[in-house]
Every structure is written in C-alpha cells, then in structure tokens.
Write an enzyme that holds these catalytic residues in place. Structure first.
Site, PDB file in Angstrom:
ATOM      1  N   ASP A   1      41.967  78.017  30.577  1.00 57.53           N
ATOM      2  CA  ASP A   1      43.315  78.167  30.378  1.00 57.53           C
ATOM      3  C   ASP A   1      43.758  77.557  28.859  1.00 57.53           C
ATOM      4  O   ASP A   1      43.171  76.714  28.719  1.00 57.53           O
ATOM      5  CB  ASP A   1      44.174  77.576  31.278  1.00 57.53           C
ATOM      6  CG  ASP A   1      45.580  77.975  31.294  1.00 57.53           C
ATOM      7  OD1 ASP A   1      45.675  79.174  30.713  1.00 57.53           O
ATOM      8  OD2 ASP A   1      46.566  77.328  31.983  1.00 57.53           O
TER       9      ASP A   1
ATOM     10  N   HIS B   1      42.139  84.500  22.911  1.00 58.56           N
ATOM     11  CA  HIS B   1      41.174  84.906  23.632  1.00 58.56           C
ATOM     12  C   HIS B   1      39.811  85.171  23.086  1.00 58.56           C
ATOM     13  O   HIS B   1      39.078  84.849  23.672  1.00 58.56           O
ATOM     14  CB  HIS B   1      41.792  86.322  24.065  1.00 58.56           C
ATOM     15  CG  HIS B   1      42.811  86.137  24.953  1.00 58.56           C
ATOM     16  ND1 HIS B   1      43.062  85.131  26.134  1.00 58.56           N
ATOM     17  CD2 HIS B   1      44.370  86.973  25.183  1.00 58.56           C
ATOM     18  CE1 HIS B   1      44.293  85.338  26.777  1.00 58.56           C
ATOM     19  NE2 HIS B   1      44.974  86.477  26.217  1.00 58.56           N
TER      20      HIS B   1
ATOM     21  N   LEU C   1      20.107  79.705  35.064  1.00 56.10           N
ATOM     22  CA  LEU C   1      21.503  79.328  35.140  1.00 56.10           C
ATOM     23  C   LEU C   1      22.185  80.708  35.507  1.00 56.10           C
ATOM     24  O   LEU C   1      21.910  82.191  35.113  1.00 56.10           O
ATOM     25  CB  LEU C   1      22.224  79.040  33.905  1.00 56.10           C
ATOM     26  CG  LEU C   1      23.661  78.920  33.886  1.00 56.10           C
ATOM     27  CD1 LEU C   1      24.157  77.641  34.783  1.00 56.10           C
ATOM     28  CD2 LEU C   1      24.305  79.231  32.377  1.00 56.10           C
TER      29      LEU C   1
HETATM   30  C1  FPP Z   1      44.262  82.148  29.975  1.00 48.40           C
HETATM   31  O1  FPP Z   1      44.931  81.774  29.064  1.00 48.40           O
HETATM   32  C2  FPP Z   1      42.972  82.832  29.812  1.00 48.40           C
HETATM   33  C3  FPP Z   1      42.930  84.173  30.465  1.00 48.40           C
HETATM   34  C4  FPP Z   1      43.669  84.956  31.156  1.00 48.40           C
HETATM   35  C5  FPP Z   1      41.711  84.978  29.753  1.00 48.40           C
HETATM   36  C6  FPP Z   1      40.364  84.186  29.681  1.00 48.40           C
HETATM   37  C7  FPP Z   1      39.323  84.818  29.099  1.00 48.40           C
HETATM   38  C8  FPP Z   1      38.554  84.315  28.044  1.00 48.40           C
HETATM   39  C9  FPP Z   1      38.524  82.791  27.892  1.00 48.40           C
HETATM   40  C10 FPP Z   1      37.687  85.078  27.505  1.00 48.40           C
HETATM   41  C11 FPP Z   1      36.679  85.858  28.213  1.00 48.40           C
HETATM   42  C12 FPP Z   1      35.500  85.954  27.641  1.00 48.40           C
HETATM   43  C13 FPP Z   1      34.413  86.632  28.093  1.00 48.40           C
HETATM   44  C14 FPP Z   1      33.020  86.398  27.880  1.00 48.40           C
HETATM   45  C15 FPP Z   1      34.565  87.875  28.840  1.00 48.40           C
HETATM   46  P1  FPP Z   1      46.236  82.093  28.654  1.00 48.40           P
HETATM   47  O2  FPP Z   1      46.053  82.988  27.472  1.00 48.40           O
HETATM   48  O3  FPP Z   1      47.014  82.351  29.890  1.00 48.40           O
HETATM   49  O4  FPP Z   1      46.941  80.848  27.995  1.00 48.40           O
HETATM   50  P2  FPP Z   1      48.302  80.489  27.786  1.00 48.40           P
HETATM   51  O5  FPP Z   1      48.531  79.795  29.081  1.00 48.40           O
HETATM   52  O6  FPP Z   1      48.262  79.374  26.774  1.00 48.40           O
HETATM   53  O7  FPP Z   1      49.376  81.518  27.403  1.00 48.40           O
END
Ligand code: FPP
Length: 255
Positions: free
Chosen positions: A34, A51, A145
C-alpha cells in the site's frame, strides 16, 4: 535452506542478519503493498509512477525473501475492489504484470522461483491473463520460492466461491453438510496447497486487512510500517522478520 541464505549471515560488517535467526524464518509471508499513490503524490508525480515504482519494490521483496529462505511470498497485487478506480489507473495496473514478467522472468527462472496466481481470472484483460498464465506454466516445475500474485483477488469472494463449490457437491449428493470441516473448506479456497501466512506485512501506515486472505490470516503475525510500498527494500523485510521472531505464537493456547 541454509544454502539459499545469502552469505551476509556470516558477514561481520552487516548489522541486519544478526537480528534474524535462520531456524525461525516465516515460511509464508503475505504483503499488502500500500501507498503507491501517496508516495507519488509526495513527490508531485502521477499515481501511476507510484505503481511503477511499486513494481520495482516487488522485485526487491522477492529477492530479499528468496535470500532469507522464505518459501512462499504472496503479494496483494489487485483486489476485487480495485476495479472502482479510474479506468486509466486500472489499465496501467493491468499492464504491470506483463511488464514485470518481461523484465524479470528470466532471473526468476534462474532463481528457481515458481510463480502462482490466485484470484478471479474472469474479468482480467486477456494480455494480463496470458502473461501470468505463461509465467505460471513456465515456472511450474521450479521448487524454489513460490511467488504468489493475488490478482483480482478478494477474501470474501474467495470464501463465497468455495462455499458455492461445497454447496454444489451437497446438491449432487457427493457430500453431507455435516462432513464440512475447516480442512475441507481450505481445500476449496484459492490458496489450496499453500500454508497459511505466518507473517502479514502492510505498508503505508494503514492498519487493516482490506479483504485480504480473510480465512488464512487467522493466526498470522501482523507487521505494519509507515513507509510507502515503493520504498520497501530488504532492510524492511529483515525488520519485519526480526520482529516476527520476537513474537510468541500461541494459537489460542499457552506459551
Ligand atoms: C495500493 O496502493 C496498491 C495497489 C492497488 C497496487 C499494487 C500494485 C503494485 C505494487 C505493482 C504490481 C506489480 C506487479 C509485479 C504486478 P495505492 O496506490 O492504493 O496507495 P494509496 O493508498 O497511497 O493511494
């Protein structure tokens, strides 16, 4: 396992490994990644840059987990609720698995990593699904893993789907309601074949589960950090594992 642990166990100049005992490494670590958006906002950048940097943190976490000897790493990549986000952001998130695998798959294969995916395949764009399924197939024979992507995953949906399967077996006369046990339920979840997470990590300072692995987290140790996911590195994983090792797990019993 010892062979897989990086040589820094023995390095006298490294402060971190000494905090960790190699015989009590969590077998399964699950991560709620997050804070991508807030990380980007802090830097005055678009959310998608957050992201994209989150994707790079997935690589760092995977390598660090592998080197610690963690056997299963589950990453909350996209939830069943994330479809509510603006289309541009969803489209970008749906391209990340492809990009990640295009860059990293060779090294993951070299590291003997097995890729898995859990979540609803329906609803995923075909390019996302194909990239994931190809990687799952290519790495199916690896026994290092297990890197498990929770993609279009929701804990309530997972349990609901499992209950539907059990209901269908009852309707077909193959099962009696009183035969349902926790193990039978587990066998109908998307984590079939995986142990429950020993340790759940959530970044960004939020302290909630957000519909992630609701059944499986029953006795997991929880570790929260204020850092945003794109900043996550091996030191944070070490800190989480060191804290895990200081905990006493009682599973409702006495220590
Ligand atoms: C939440 O942070 C994150 C997500 C919904 C997406 C998570 C995805 C990745 C970390 C990348 C994926 C990688 C691969 C390899 C597929 P948010 O953006 O909601 O954070 P915020 O609360 O600060 O807005």
């Amino acid at each position: 396992m010892i062979k897989r642990i990086r040589s820094w166990w023995m390095q006298k100049d490294s402060p971190k490994p000494m905090d960790i005992t190699k015989d009590n490494i969590p077998e399964h670590v699950a991560i709620i990644m997050d804070g991508n958006g807030r990380w980007a906002k802090r830097l005055g950048l678009p959310r998608i840059v957050g992201h994209h940097n989150g994707m790079k943190a997935v690589k760092r976490a995977t390598i660090a987990a592998d080197e610690l000897g963690i056997k299963y790493l589950t990453m909350y990549t996209f939830s069943t609720e994330n479809w509510k986000r603006p289309k541009d952001e969803v489209d970008f998130l749906m391209r990340l698995p492809q990009e990640f695998l295009a860059i990293e798959l060779d090294e993951l294969i070299e590291r003997n990593v097995q890729i898995r995916m859990m979540g609803d395949k329906e609803g995923l764009p075909s390019h996302t699904l194909k990239a994931m399924e190809d990687a799952v197939q290519l790495t199916a024979g690896n026994d290092g893993l297990v890197l498990n992507f929770a993609l279009n995953y929701g804990g309530r949906k997972e349990i609901t789907d499992g209950m539907i399967l059990l209901g269908q077996e009852i309707e077909a006369g193959r099962l009696k309601a009183e035969d349902i046990t926790p193990t039978l339920i587990e066998n109908h979840l998307k984590t079939y074949g995986l142990p429950d997470p020993d340790l759940l990590i959530r970044t960004s300072g939020e302290m909630r589960i957000s519909n992630f692995m609701l059944w499986q987290l029953a006795y997991s140790e929880l570790w929260f950090t204020d850092i945003y996911w794109p900043e996550f590195n091996e030191d944070h994983l070490h800190d989480a594992v060191a804290e895990y090792q200081r905990r006493t797990r009682r599973y409702g019993g006495l220590s």
